[in-house]
Design a protein around this motif. Structure first.
Motif: not given
Length: 262
Positions: A81-85, A114-118
């Motif tokens: 989900c977060l990769e899509y975001v 790392m996704l949250c950081e991006k």
């Protein structure tokens, strides 16, 4: 117009939400309101609290349905989900009224961080609820996320406590409250999920009032009803002295042990 993304069980058509602009994201081919219909009720409650008191011309609520017939999320699904975001959308705030306690998938925690950081680096504020049972949970634990637990001192959903020296950042109003639901139409419920939604509502109102995203943390500290240091979630430097320099073997390495390790 502020854009908030709610990752949850979806959202149902509800009288309380008739004036709220609900949008889809395209994640997993979710293009219509039927694609994000809430069969659980949890997401509907969260959306109703987040949008409460905010004018329809001031907020757009984007919804991703990550849970279907029951309220459960794996770290693999959340990472997808977060990769899509990261690739497709930029929001002012993302609300995740749930937490994942690491078990067999604990090795993916760093990828999630790392996704949250991006996402944070793109200018999005992430707000997430801690586990109701007091375990360390993600993504609330991350420095890139505003982690929310429940305060038992405050008595209004617009109030909150600010926490120093802890992975818990905010204690919000998570006590029994009436929320929109699916079936029945309304229910009385409590928990960190709803404290999280109330905190997101507060943050969105701050943004609408013109507070810079980079100053939100300062504003939260300034407007908190009280400041404290939360002993329930102590950061690693403050662990008991007898742990320092010690080595331990644990078996199995399950989600409970990971909560101690983290």
């Amino acid at each position: 117009m502020k854009k908030v993304l709610v990752i949850d069980s979806g959202v149902a058509k509800h009288p309380r939400l008739k004036d709220v602009k609900i949008c889809t994201t395209g994640f997993r081919n979710q293009h219509t309101l039927d694609d994000i219909y809430d069969k659980v009720g949890h997401g509907t409650a969260v959306v109703s609290l987040i949008s409460k008191g905010i004018s329809v011309d001031e907020i757009e609520v984007y919804v991703i349905r990550l849970f279907n017939d029951f309220f459960e999320c794996t770290i693999t699904n959340l990472i997808e989900c977060l990769e899509y975001v990261v690739k497709n959308n930029i929001y002012d705030v993302i609300n995740m009224s749930f937490g994942i306690t690491a078990g067999d998938e604990y090795y993916q925690i760093e990828k999630l961080r790392m996704l949250c950081e991006k996402i944070e680096m793109k200018g999005t504020i992430i707000v997430s609820a801690f586990d109701n049972d007091g375990a360390i949970s993600y993504p609330a634990f991350f420095n890139e996320v505003i982690g929310v637990d429940t305060s038992y001192k405050i008595n209004k959903r617009t109030e909150f406590e600010y926490v120093h020296n802890s992975c818990v950042n905010i204690l919000g109003y998570g006590k029994n409250q009436k929320v929109a639901w699916n079936n029945p139409l309304y229910t009385i419920i409590e928990g960190n999920s709803f404290a999280c939604a109330n905190v997101t509502n507060i943050i969105i109102n701050m943004l609408i009032q013109g507070v810079d995203k980079n100053k939100i943390n300062d504003k939260l500290e300034e407007q908190a009803v009280c400041l404290n240091s939360y002993e329930r979630y102590i950061l690693p430097p403050d662990r008991p002295k007898w742990l320092k320099g010690k080595r331990f073997i644990t078996f199995p390495f399950n989600k409970e042990i990971h909560s101690i390790y983290a």
